[in-house]
Design a protein around this motif. Structure first.
Motif, PDB file in Angstrom:
ATOM      1  N   GLY A   1       0.806  -1.209   0.000  1.00  0.00           N
ATOM      2  CA  GLY A   1       0.000   0.000   0.000  1.00  0.00           C
ATOM      3  C   GLY A   1       0.839   1.258   0.000  1.00  0.00           C
ATOM      4  O   GLY A   1       2.014   1.245  -0.369  1.00  0.00           O
ATOM      5  N   SER A   2       0.226   2.331   0.455  1.00  0.00           N
ATOM      6  CA  SER A   2       0.900   3.626   0.501  1.00  0.00           C
ATOM      7  C   SER A   2       1.088   4.055   1.942  1.00  0.00           C
ATOM      8  O   SER A   2       0.408   3.567   2.839  1.00  0.00           O
ATOM      9  CB  SER A   2       0.083   4.671  -0.258  1.00  0.00           C
ATOM     10  OG  SER A   2      -1.203   4.806   0.317  1.00  0.00           O
ATOM     11  N   TRP A   3       2.027   4.973   2.139  1.00  0.00           N
ATOM     12  CA  TRP A   3       2.326   5.442   3.489  1.00  0.00           C
ATOM     13  C   TRP A   3       2.448   6.954   3.493  1.00  0.00           C
ATOM     14  O   TRP A   3       2.631   7.576   2.458  1.00  0.00           O
ATOM     15  CB  TRP A   3       3.609   4.802   4.013  1.00  0.00           C
ATOM     16  CG  TRP A   3       4.831   5.084   3.190  1.00  0.00           C
ATOM     17  CD1 TRP A   3       5.306   4.334   2.156  1.00  0.00           C
ATOM     18  CD2 TRP A   3       5.723   6.198   3.315  1.00  0.00           C
ATOM     19  NE1 TRP A   3       6.437   4.904   1.634  1.00  0.00           N
ATOM     20  CE2 TRP A   3       6.722   6.053   2.327  1.00  0.00           C
ATOM     21  CE3 TRP A   3       5.788   7.300   4.164  1.00  0.00           C
ATOM     22  CZ2 TRP A   3       7.750   6.969   2.178  1.00  0.00           C
ATOM     23  CZ3 TRP A   3       6.815   8.220   4.007  1.00  0.00           C
ATOM     24  CH2 TRP A   3       7.783   8.038   3.033  1.00  0.00           C
ATOM     25  N   GLU A   4       2.333   7.519   4.718  1.00  0.00           N
ATOM     26  CA  GLU A   4       2.584   8.940   4.915  1.00  0.00           C
ATOM     27  C   GLU A   4       3.016   9.156   6.356  1.00  0.00           C
ATOM     28  O   GLU A   4       2.736   8.346   7.236  1.00  0.00           O
ATOM     29  CB  GLU A   4       1.359   9.791   4.575  1.00  0.00           C
ATOM     30  CG  GLU A   4       0.176   9.597   5.498  1.00  0.00           C
ATOM     31  CD  GLU A   4      -1.002  10.468   5.097  1.00  0.00           C
ATOM     32  OE1 GLU A   4      -0.810  11.444   4.362  1.00  0.00           O
ATOM     33  OE2 GLU A   4      -2.111  10.157   5.538  1.00  0.00           O
ATOM     34  N   ILE A   5       3.719  10.251   6.567  1.00  0.00           N
ATOM     35  CA  ILE A   5       4.211  10.602   7.895  1.00  0.00           C
ATOM     36  C   ILE A   5       3.516  11.875   8.349  1.00  0.00           C
ATOM     37  O   ILE A   5       3.389  12.828   7.581  1.00  0.00           O
ATOM     38  CB  ILE A   5       5.738  10.839   7.893  1.00  0.00           C
ATOM     39  CG1 ILE A   5       6.461   9.544   7.599  1.00  0.00           C
ATOM     40  CG2 ILE A   5       6.192  11.417   9.225  1.00  0.00           C
ATOM     41  CD1 ILE A   5       7.959   9.697   7.482  1.00  0.00           C
ATOM     42  N   PHE A   6       3.057  11.853   9.589  1.00  0.00           N
ATOM     43  CA  PHE A   6       2.547  13.055  10.218  1.00  0.00           C
ATOM     44  C   PHE A   6       3.161  13.127  11.605  1.00  0.00           C
ATOM     45  O   PHE A   6       2.963  12.222  12.416  1.00  0.00           O
ATOM     46  CB  PHE A   6       1.017  13.038  10.294  1.00  0.00           C
ATOM     47  CG  PHE A   6       0.444  14.284  10.899  1.00  0.00           C
ATOM     48  CD1 PHE A   6       0.463  15.485  10.194  1.00  0.00           C
ATOM     49  CD2 PHE A   6      -0.094  14.263  12.164  1.00  0.00           C
ATOM     50  CE1 PHE A   6      -0.055  16.643  10.754  1.00  0.00           C
ATOM     51  CE2 PHE A   6      -0.620  15.413  12.728  1.00  0.00           C
ATOM     52  CZ  PHE A   6      -0.601  16.604  12.029  1.00  0.00           C
ATOM     53  N   GLN A   7       3.924  14.166  11.847  1.00  0.00           N
ATOM     54  CA  GLN A   7       4.680  14.373  13.083  1.00  0.00           C
ATOM     55  C   GLN A   7       5.586  13.171  13.322  1.00  0.00           C
ATOM     56  O   GLN A   7       6.454  12.905  12.520  1.00  0.00           O
ATOM     57  CB  GLN A   7       3.745  14.675  14.243  1.00  0.00           C
ATOM     58  CG  GLN A   7       3.024  15.984  14.068  1.00  0.00           C
ATOM     59  CD  GLN A   7       2.067  16.299  15.180  1.00  0.00           C
ATOM     60  OE1 GLN A   7       1.749  15.447  16.005  1.00  0.00           O
ATOM     61  NE2 GLN A   7       1.594  17.521  15.204  1.00  0.00           N
ATOM     62  N   ASP A   8       5.389  12.398  14.400  1.00  0.00           N
ATOM     63  CA  ASP A   8       6.264  11.273  14.708  1.00  0.00           C
ATOM     64  C   ASP A   8       5.588   9.932  14.449  1.00  0.00           C
ATOM     65  O   ASP A   8       5.953   8.915  15.014  1.00  0.00           O
ATOM     66  CB  ASP A   8       6.743  11.343  16.157  1.00  0.00           C
ATOM     67  CG  ASP A   8       5.616  11.152  17.162  1.00  0.00           C
ATOM     68  OD1 ASP A   8       4.435  11.275  16.769  1.00  0.00           O
ATOM     69  OD2 ASP A   8       5.907  10.885  18.332  1.00  0.00           O
ATOM     70  N   THR A   9       4.587   9.926  13.558  1.00  0.00           N
ATOM     71  CA  THR A   9       3.831   8.705  13.295  1.00  0.00           C
ATOM     72  C   THR A   9       3.845   8.383  11.808  1.00  0.00           C
ATOM     73  O   THR A   9       3.638   9.261  10.967  1.00  0.00           O
ATOM     74  CB  THR A   9       2.376   8.855  13.781  1.00  0.00           C
ATOM     75  OG1 THR A   9       2.391   9.229  15.166  1.00  0.00           O
ATOM     76  CG2 THR A   9       1.610   7.557  13.631  1.00  0.00           C
ATOM     77  N   LEU A  10       4.081   7.119  11.499  1.00  0.00           N
ATOM     78  CA  LEU A  10       4.036   6.609  10.140  1.00  0.00           C
ATOM     79  C   LEU A  10       2.704   5.889   9.966  1.00  0.00           C
ATOM     80  O   LEU A  10       2.377   4.992  10.746  1.00  0.00           O
ATOM     81  CB  LEU A  10       5.199   5.645   9.888  1.00  0.00           C
ATOM     82  CG  LEU A  10       5.226   4.909   8.563  1.00  0.00           C
ATOM     83  CD1 LEU A  10       5.459   5.890   7.411  1.00  0.00           C
ATOM     84  CD2 LEU A  10       6.300   3.842   8.571  1.00  0.00           C
ATOM     85  N   TYR A  11       1.925   6.286   8.977  1.00  0.00           N
ATOM     86  CA  TYR A  11       0.635   5.673   8.695  1.00  0.00           C
ATOM     87  C   TYR A  11       0.751   4.791   7.462  1.00  0.00           C
ATOM     88  O   TYR A  11       1.194   5.251   6.409  1.00  0.00           O
ATOM     89  CB  TYR A  11      -0.431   6.748   8.462  1.00  0.00           C
ATOM     90  CG  TYR A  11      -0.711   7.575   9.689  1.00  0.00           C
ATOM     91  CD1 TYR A  11      -1.682   7.171  10.614  1.00  0.00           C
ATOM     92  CD2 TYR A  11      -0.011   8.737   9.941  1.00  0.00           C
ATOM     93  CE1 TYR A  11      -1.924   7.924  11.752  1.00  0.00           C
ATOM     94  CE2 TYR A  11      -0.263   9.496  11.070  1.00  0.00           C
ATOM     95  CZ  TYR A  11      -1.217   9.082  11.965  1.00  0.00           C
ATOM     96  OH  TYR A  11      -1.454   9.828  13.099  1.00  0.00           O
ATOM     97  N   LEU A  12       0.365   3.528   7.599  1.00  0.00           N
ATOM     98  CA  LEU A  12       0.377   2.579   6.488  1.00  0.00           C
ATOM     99  C   LEU A  12      -1.056   2.256   6.112  1.00  0.00           C
ATOM    100  O   LEU A  12      -1.874   1.937   6.984  1.00  0.00           O
ATOM    101  CB  LEU A  12       1.088   1.282   6.896  1.00  0.00           C
ATOM    102  CG  LEU A  12       2.499   1.393   7.450  1.00  0.00           C
ATOM    103  CD1 LEU A  12       3.009   0.011   7.856  1.00  0.00           C
ATOM    104  CD2 LEU A  12       3.424   2.033   6.433  1.00  0.00           C
ATOM    105  N   ARG A  13      -1.377   2.328   4.828  1.00  0.00           N
ATOM    106  CA  ARG A  13      -2.710   2.001   4.339  1.00  0.00           C
ATOM    107  C   ARG A  13      -2.586   0.977   3.213  1.00  0.00           C
ATOM    108  O   ARG A  13      -2.027   1.279   2.155  1.00  0.00           O
ATOM    109  CB  ARG A  13      -3.417   3.254   3.832  1.00  0.00           C
ATOM    110  CG  ARG A  13      -3.807   4.185   4.957  1.00  0.00           C
ATOM    111  CD  ARG A  13      -4.496   5.445   4.452  1.00  0.00           C
ATOM    112  NE  ARG A  13      -4.747   6.362   5.536  1.00  0.00           N
ATOM    113  CZ  ARG A  13      -3.837   7.199   6.058  1.00  0.00           C
ATOM    114  NH1 ARG A  13      -2.625   7.225   5.574  1.00  0.00           N
ATOM    115  NH2 ARG A  13      -4.146   7.995   7.058  1.00  0.00           N
ATOM    116  N   CYS A  14      -3.116  -0.208   3.460  1.00  0.00           N
ATOM    117  CA  CYS A  14      -3.055  -1.270   2.458  1.00  0.00           C
ATOM    118  C   CYS A  14      -3.990  -0.958   1.300  1.00  0.00           C
ATOM    119  O   CYS A  14      -5.064  -0.376   1.492  1.00  0.00           O
ATOM    120  CB  CYS A  14      -3.465  -2.601   3.071  1.00  0.00           C
ATOM    121  SG  CYS A  14      -2.363  -3.178   4.378  1.00  0.00           S
TER     122      CYS A  14
END
Length: 118
Positions: free
Chosen positions: A63-76
């Motif tokens: 999937g795709s990912w993005e960073i916001f502040q100190d968190t990495l978000y993964l979305r399948c």
């Protein structure tokens, strides 16, 4: 006012550095909820691949990912093929939140598992 400008510049520089340093492969081998478990995460510029091995399953997703502040978000990515959804290779959990711990580690927040860069 000058301190605010320096702070903003520092934040932007740190954010860019974090994005560059996260690319690579990460792994966890250990026991989770009493069972052996192994996670593998590969982060590339535009996508990621995550998989884990447990007692009876070996699901994975891309999937795709993005960073916001100190968190990495993964979305399948969405899976449209029914037989893939019903197989033991389908990952039911489609979104992950990982806390960034430096440039060598991530913590899967919901599972309290730390992935270390290989």
């Amino acid at each position: 006012m000058r301190k605010l400008g320096i702070f903003c510049l520092s934040f932007v520089i740190c954010s860019c550095t974090t994005k560059k340093n996260i690319y690579g492969n990460y792994q966890y081998k250990g026991v989770s909820n009493g069972f052996p478990k192994e996670y593998n995460l590969s982060i590339r510029k535009d996508s990621f691949d995550i998989s884990y091995k447990s007692q009876d399953a070996k699901p994975n997703c891309v999937g795709s990912w993005e960073i916001f502040q100190d968190t990495l978000y993964l979305r399948c990515n969405k899976e449209n093929i029914v037989t893939n959804i019903l197989s033991n290779g389908y990952m039911n959990k489609r979104n992950y939140k990982l806390k960034i711990i430096g440039d060598q580690k991530f913590k899967i927040i919901e599972e309290n598992i730390i992935l270390i860069k290989k």
